[in-house]
Write a protein that holds these residues in place. Structure first.
Motif, PDB file in Angstrom:
ATOM      1  N   GLN A 169      -8.397  -7.549  -8.650  1.00  0.00           N
ATOM      2  CA  GLN A 169      -8.346  -6.081  -8.762  1.00  0.00           C
ATOM      3  C   GLN A 169      -6.935  -5.644  -9.152  1.00  0.00           C
ATOM      4  N   HIS A 170      -6.862  -4.829 -10.236  1.00  0.00           N
ATOM      5  CA  HIS A 170      -5.615  -4.233 -10.708  1.00  0.00           C
ATOM      6  C   HIS A 170      -4.627  -5.240 -11.279  1.00  0.00           C
ATOM      7  N   ASP A 225     -12.974   8.934  -6.421  1.00  0.00           N
ATOM      8  CA  ASP A 225     -12.488   7.742  -7.118  1.00  0.00           C
ATOM      9  C   ASP A 225     -12.951   7.860  -8.565  1.00  0.00           C
ATOM     10  N   PHE A 260      -6.737  -2.779 -15.088  1.00  0.00           N
ATOM     11  CA  PHE A 260      -6.938  -1.730 -14.083  1.00  0.00           C
ATOM     12  C   PHE A 260      -8.313  -1.936 -13.466  1.00  0.00           C
ATOM     13  N   ARG A 285       1.551  -6.486  -9.924  1.00  0.00           N
ATOM     14  CA  ARG A 285       1.992  -5.897  -8.651  1.00  0.00           C
ATOM     15  C   ARG A 285       2.193  -6.945  -7.562  1.00  0.00           C
ATOM     16  N   TRP A 341      -7.632   9.298  -6.884  1.00  0.00           N
ATOM     17  CA  TRP A 341      -8.251   8.550  -5.783  1.00  0.00           C
ATOM     18  C   TRP A 341      -7.791   9.059  -4.426  1.00  0.00           C
ATOM     19  N   VAL A 351      -6.320   8.568 -13.318  1.00  0.00           N
ATOM     20  CA  VAL A 351      -7.153   8.138 -12.197  1.00  0.00           C
ATOM     21  C   VAL A 351      -6.808   9.000 -10.992  1.00  0.00           C
ATOM     22  N   HIS A 402      -0.121   3.368 -10.494  1.00  0.00           N
ATOM     23  CA  HIS A 402      -0.981   3.752  -9.368  1.00  0.00           C
ATOM     24  C   HIS A 402      -0.147   4.535  -8.354  1.00  0.00           C
ATOM     25  N   ARG A 429       0.832  -1.202   0.000  1.00  0.00           N
ATOM     26  CA  ARG A 429       0.000   0.000   0.000  1.00  0.00           C
ATOM     27  C   ARG A 429       0.864   1.250   0.000  1.00  0.00           C
ATOM     28  N   ASP A 487      -2.898   8.765 -11.122  1.00  0.00           N
ATOM     29  CA  ASP A 487      -2.293   7.715 -11.944  1.00  0.00           C
ATOM     30  C   ASP A 487      -2.378   7.994 -13.425  1.00  0.00           C
ATOM     31  N   TYR A 521       1.045   6.816  -5.492  1.00  0.00           N
ATOM     32  CA  TYR A 521       0.666   7.375  -4.181  1.00  0.00           C
ATOM     33  C   TYR A 521       1.566   8.560  -3.873  1.00  0.00           C
TER      34      TYR A 521
HETATM   35  O1  TA6 Z   1      -7.438   3.715  -8.216  1.00  0.00           O
HETATM   36  C1  TA6 Z   1      -8.585   3.687  -7.607  1.00  0.00           C
HETATM   37  C2  TA6 Z   1      -8.929   2.312  -7.092  1.00  0.00           C
HETATM   38  O2  TA6 Z   1      -9.325   1.494  -8.122  1.00  0.00           O
HETATM   39  C3  TA6 Z   1      -9.974   2.480  -5.991  1.00  0.00           C
HETATM   40  O3  TA6 Z   1     -11.224   2.042  -6.406  1.00  0.00           O
HETATM   41  C4  TA6 Z   1      -9.407   1.713  -4.809  1.00  0.00           C
HETATM   42  O4  TA6 Z   1      -9.864   0.444  -4.750  1.00  0.00           O
HETATM   43  C5  TA6 Z   1      -7.916   1.790  -5.097  1.00  0.00           C
HETATM   44  O5  TA6 Z   1      -7.797   1.668  -6.467  1.00  0.00           O
HETATM   45  C6  TA6 Z   1      -7.041   0.831  -4.346  1.00  0.00           C
HETATM   46  O6  TA6 Z   1      -7.141  -0.443  -4.829  1.00  0.00           O
HETATM   47  P1  TA6 Z   1      -6.409  -1.643  -4.060  1.00  0.00           P
HETATM   48  O7  TA6 Z   1      -6.722  -2.881  -4.858  1.00  0.00           O
HETATM   49  O8  TA6 Z   1      -4.930  -1.337  -4.075  1.00  0.00           O
HETATM   50  O9  TA6 Z   1      -6.954  -1.679  -2.686  1.00  0.00           O
END
Ligand code: TA6
Length: 317
Positions: free
Chosen positions: A90-91, A217, A82, A95, A251, A249, A172, A72, A276, A174
């Motif tokens: 997810q994603h 988001d 994505f 990673r 967030w 993106v 992504h 994180r 992003d 941060y």
């Molecule tokens: O980038 C936005 C997003 O897709 C949000 O919806 C949120 O879920 C974030 O990514 C973090 O995703 P993760 O899978 O790293 O918890």
């Protein structure tokens, strides 16, 4: 040999080490004292510091540093998907994988190495990956630290498969900010975006720069190749330049979502913002032998320098 020539001819100036969990890391440094740290877990930049040793990226105090769990913070790579609108987790899986050092990368233009400290990484699918995503690819990533401390990432994804494949993508990122309520983004004004808080409803951004007072988001569509993230309290601006990445993106989980995430501190949303460079609206399809390149470059400038001097449209890599 003069000092400057020695430094610039020294290539690549990276160091391989590992963290307390034994996860292998690469450290890049420049002569001015700036640095970047890249984990082979996810090919993920986990730290980027300026010449004063100030951290510019956010990492949660609750982040988990054990593969395959995604970390994180820093700059996770979202590939080949994505978000969660596809068949994969997810994603995507890039990673969560352990990447390798690429000792024989195909050449890049001189600008991508001259005067920079850099490392090349590579990811190829394992037999396991091919079961969940049956496409052979080579993902080459160059991470470079410039003499002025700018950070650049170059992703080259090649289809080494027998048939075409399609993917979406995001860096992504941060960013570490002093106080989210003091931050604004310039460059997304009047653009359309998909709102992930409302079933990806398509909306249009109002005229003014984007500011933050609740969860956001969104996927901004067909964005200019440069945007600015202005941190008033720190009097600094992140100038993001991108190429091959039409979408952006944005967030921030705000308070409720922060409490729901186990690897994120309840108050940490106040000090981070994800912005992003991405490919979401129109995924990329590569035929066999074809290659896609997605470039991201981030440079930090004093805010006083921003907007007046910065013509966001005059982007050159
Ligand atoms: O980038 C936005 C997003 O897709 C949000 O919806 C949120 O879920 C974030 O990514 C973090 O995703 P993760 O899978 O790293 O918890």
């Amino acid at each position: 040999m003069g000092h400057s020539a020695a430094v610039w001819d020294y290539r690549p100036a990276h160091e391989l080490t590992s963290d307390w969990n034994g996860n292998p890391y690469v450290i890049l440094r420049n002569p001015q004292g700036a640095s970047a740290r890249i984990s082979l877990h996810g090919g993920q930049v986990m730290s980027w510091k300026n010449e004063h040793g100030e951290e510019l990226l956010f990492t949660s105090s609750k982040a988990v540093f054990k593969p395959p769990k995604a970390m994180r913070g820093g700059i996770p790579l979202c590939f080949p998907q994505f978000g969660n609108c596809g068949s994969l987790e997810q994603h995507g899986f890039a990673r969560n994988k352990v990447w390798a050092i690429d000792n024989n990368p195909p050449p890049l233009p001189p600008n991508d190495s001259n005067g920079k400290s850099f490392v090349d990484l590579i990811l190829k699918p394992s037999a396991e990956d091919l079961k969940c995503w049956p496409h052979s690819f080579e993902y080459r990533l160059r991470v470079a630290l410039g003499a002025d401390g700018r950070l650049s990432l170059i992703s080259r994804i090649r289809n080494v498969n027998g048939k075409p494949f399609t993917f979406s993508f995001a860096y992504h990122t941060y960013m570490s900010v002093s106080d989210i309520s003091e931050v604004r983004i310039e460059g997304l004004e009047t653009l359309d975006y998909l709102d992930n808080l409302f079933h990806r409803e398509r909306c249009t951004e109002q005229g003014d720069a984007l500011t933050f007072e609740s969860e956001v988001d969104r996927v901004y569509l067909s964005c200019p190749n440069a945007i600015a993230v202005i941190d008033h309290a720190k009097k600094r601006t992140f100038v993001i330049r991108k190429d091959g990445l039409p979408d952006v993106v944005v967030w921030n989980p705000w308070d409720k979502k922060s409490k729901a995430m186990t690897d994120f501190g309840d108050e940490e949303y106040k000090h981070m913002l994800c912005v992003d460079g991405a490919v979401v609206e129109h995924p990329i399809t590569l035929k066999p032998g074809e290659e896609w390149t997605g470039r991201l470059e981030i440079v930090v400038v004093p805010s006083s320098f921003c907007s007046d001097h910065l013509d966001l449209h005059k982007v050159r890599f």
